[in-house]
Write a protein that holds these residues in place. Sequence first.
Motif, PDB file in Angstrom:
ATOM      1  N   MET A  13       1.209  -0.968  -0.321  1.00 50.28           N
ATOM      2  CA  MET A  13       0.378  -0.110  -0.288  1.00 50.28           C
ATOM      3  C   MET A  13       1.047   1.555  -0.153  1.00 50.28           C
ATOM      4  O   MET A  13       1.043   2.161  -0.543  1.00 50.28           O
ATOM      5  CB  MET A  13      -0.714  -0.457   1.351  1.00 50.28           C
ATOM      6  CG  MET A  13      -1.680   2.127   0.910  1.00 50.28           C
ATOM      7  SD  MET A  13      -3.107   1.152   2.843  1.00 50.28           S
ATOM      8  CE  MET A  13      -2.958  -0.461   3.913  1.00 50.28           C
ATOM      9  N   VAL A  14       1.560   1.375   1.138  1.00 53.57           N
ATOM     10  CA  VAL A  14       2.614   2.518   1.080  1.00 53.57           C
ATOM     11  C   VAL A  14       3.941   2.905  -0.140  1.00 53.57           C
ATOM     12  O   VAL A  14       3.925   3.722  -0.519  1.00 53.57           O
ATOM     13  CB  VAL A  14       3.403   2.171   2.168  1.00 53.57           C
ATOM     14  CG1 VAL A  14       4.531   3.536   1.791  1.00 53.57           C
ATOM     15  CG2 VAL A  14       2.707   2.466   3.274  1.00 53.57           C
ATOM     16  N   ILE A  15       3.952   1.634  -0.861  1.00 49.61           N
ATOM     17  CA  ILE A  15       5.068   2.016  -1.530  1.00 49.61           C
ATOM     18  C   ILE A  15       3.785   2.620  -3.344  1.00 49.61           C
ATOM     19  O   ILE A  15       4.410   3.200  -3.966  1.00 49.61           O
ATOM     20  CB  ILE A  15       5.870   0.520  -2.184  1.00 49.61           C
ATOM     21  CG1 ILE A  15       6.923   0.499  -2.872  1.00 49.61           C
ATOM     22  CG2 ILE A  15       4.565  -0.285  -2.707  1.00 49.61           C
ATOM     23  CD1 ILE A  15       8.341   0.863  -2.733  1.00 49.61           C
ATOM     24  N   THR A  16       2.447   2.331  -3.377  1.00 55.46           N
ATOM     25  CA  THR A  16       1.978   2.500  -4.411  1.00 55.46           C
ATOM     26  C   THR A  16       2.060   3.465  -3.710  1.00 55.46           C
ATOM     27  O   THR A  16       1.868   4.522  -4.371  1.00 55.46           O
ATOM     28  CB  THR A  16       0.665   2.157  -4.053  1.00 55.46           C
ATOM     29  OG1 THR A  16       0.942   0.722  -4.658  1.00 55.46           O
ATOM     30  CG2 THR A  16      -0.472   2.089  -6.104  1.00 55.46           C
ATOM     31  N   ALA A  17       1.618   4.569  -2.761  1.00 54.04           N
ATOM     32  CA  ALA A  17       1.127   6.069  -2.455  1.00 54.04           C
ATOM     33  C   ALA A  17       2.709   6.433  -2.666  1.00 54.04           C
ATOM     34  O   ALA A  17       2.345   7.518  -3.804  1.00 54.04           O
ATOM     35  CB  ALA A  17       0.640   6.132  -1.010  1.00 54.04           C
ATOM     36  N   ALA A  18       3.426   6.299  -2.160  1.00 54.16           N
ATOM     37  CA  ALA A  18       4.511   6.193  -2.798  1.00 54.16           C
ATOM     38  C   ALA A  18       5.073   6.324  -4.226  1.00 54.16           C
ATOM     39  O   ALA A  18       5.331   8.238  -4.987  1.00 54.16           O
ATOM     40  CB  ALA A  18       5.896   5.667  -2.279  1.00 54.16           C
ATOM     41  N   LEU A  19       4.712   6.121  -5.024  1.00 48.72           N
ATOM     42  CA  LEU A  19       4.927   5.879  -6.341  1.00 48.72           C
ATOM     43  C   LEU A  19       3.868   6.871  -6.801  1.00 48.72           C
ATOM     44  O   LEU A  19       4.118   8.205  -7.770  1.00 48.72           O
ATOM     45  CB  LEU A  19       4.173   4.655  -6.306  1.00 48.72           C
ATOM     46  CG  LEU A  19       4.725   4.474  -8.894  1.00 48.72           C
ATOM     47  CD1 LEU A  19       6.130   5.126  -8.865  1.00 48.72           C
ATOM     48  CD2 LEU A  19       4.229   3.255  -9.379  1.00 48.72           C
ATOM     49  N   GLY A  20       2.551   7.342  -6.483  1.00 46.53           N
ATOM     50  CA  GLY A  20       1.140   8.245  -7.163  1.00 46.53           C
ATOM     51  C   GLY A  20       2.045   9.580  -6.589  1.00 46.53           C
ATOM     52  O   GLY A  20       2.196  10.546  -7.312  1.00 46.53           O
ATOM     53  N   LEU A  21       2.097   9.418  -5.216  1.00 44.28           N
ATOM     54  CA  LEU A  21       3.515  11.099  -4.654  1.00 44.28           C
ATOM     55  C   LEU A  21       4.296  11.785  -5.381  1.00 44.28           C
ATOM     56  O   LEU A  21       4.499  12.319  -6.493  1.00 44.28           O
ATOM     57  CB  LEU A  21       3.543  10.712  -3.356  1.00 44.28           C
ATOM     58  CG  LEU A  21       2.462  10.983  -2.090  1.00 44.28           C
ATOM     59  CD1 LEU A  21       3.056  10.109  -1.192  1.00 44.28           C
ATOM     60  CD2 LEU A  21       2.156  12.206  -1.895  1.00 44.28           C
ATOM     61  N   LEU A  22       5.247  10.711  -5.782  1.00 42.66           N
ATOM     62  CA  LEU A  22       6.217  10.869  -6.552  1.00 42.66           C
ATOM     63  C   LEU A  22       5.737  11.835  -8.214  1.00 42.66           C
ATOM     64  O   LEU A  22       6.380  12.366  -8.861  1.00 42.66           O
ATOM     65  CB  LEU A  22       7.372   9.619  -7.112  1.00 42.66           C
ATOM     66  CG  LEU A  22       8.809   9.095  -5.418  1.00 42.66           C
ATOM     67  CD1 LEU A  22       8.759   8.380  -5.926  1.00 42.66           C
ATOM     68  CD2 LEU A  22       9.497  10.984  -6.108  1.00 42.66           C
ATOM     69  N   ASN A  23       4.354  10.520  -9.215  1.00 42.46           N
ATOM     70  CA  ASN A  23       4.126  11.260  -9.920  1.00 42.46           C
ATOM     71  C   ASN A  23       3.446  12.413 -10.115  1.00 42.46           C
ATOM     72  O   ASN A  23       3.521  12.657 -11.215  1.00 42.46           O
ATOM     73  CB  ASN A  23       3.396  10.144 -10.768  1.00 42.46           C
ATOM     74  CG  ASN A  23       3.107  10.233 -12.161  1.00 42.46           C
ATOM     75  OD1 ASN A  23       3.899  10.049 -12.639  1.00 42.46           O
ATOM     76  ND2 ASN A  23       1.340   9.450 -12.524  1.00 42.46           N
ATOM     77  N   THR A  24       2.893  12.426  -8.664  1.00 44.58           N
ATOM     78  CA  THR A  24       2.338  14.575  -8.751  1.00 44.58           C
ATOM     79  C   THR A  24       3.650  14.993  -8.567  1.00 44.58           C
ATOM     80  O   THR A  24       3.059  16.188  -8.894  1.00 44.58           O
ATOM     81  CB  THR A  24       1.657  14.063  -7.789  1.00 44.58           C
ATOM     82  OG1 THR A  24       0.516  13.115  -8.159  1.00 44.58           O
ATOM     83  CG2 THR A  24       0.650  15.487  -7.864  1.00 44.58           C
TER      84      THR A  24
END
Length: 135
Positions: free
Chosen positions: A1-12
């Motif tokens: 869950m966190v790694i996916t959130a990190a990916l989304g945050l980075l993408n933004t």
Amino acid sequence: MVITAALGLLNTEAKVSGSAHFVYFALGAALAFSLLEAVASVGFRRPLEQEPGTVTALGISLSLMSVGASATLAWGIAYFLGGVAAWPVTALAVSVAYPLMAGVELAFAQRAQESSSRGGETGRQTAREEDERRG
């Protein structure tokens, strides 16, 4: 869950075009888990111990702390570092921070279970002592 959130945050936050940064992200996460496993297993020479199911369940219920801290860390790196460098650094940092925080949560859960067990044992002991006094 966190790694996916990190990916989304980075993408933004860390606006980077192309796709090589996704590979850097994956490599950063893989490196972190390899390092953690090597440290935890004393250089891959000793298997890791399993936690009791009740401790694991309670630790998981406390995951707000590890998820929140890891996601905040990901946002901070993405926001303040940015660019291509943020991708492997964020993956590495989140992949180290999350298990460490989860370990803290499991330690709290273990301590709570031990306190609960001692409390239950004390209660049973007091009841036995009362029965012995009566008769």
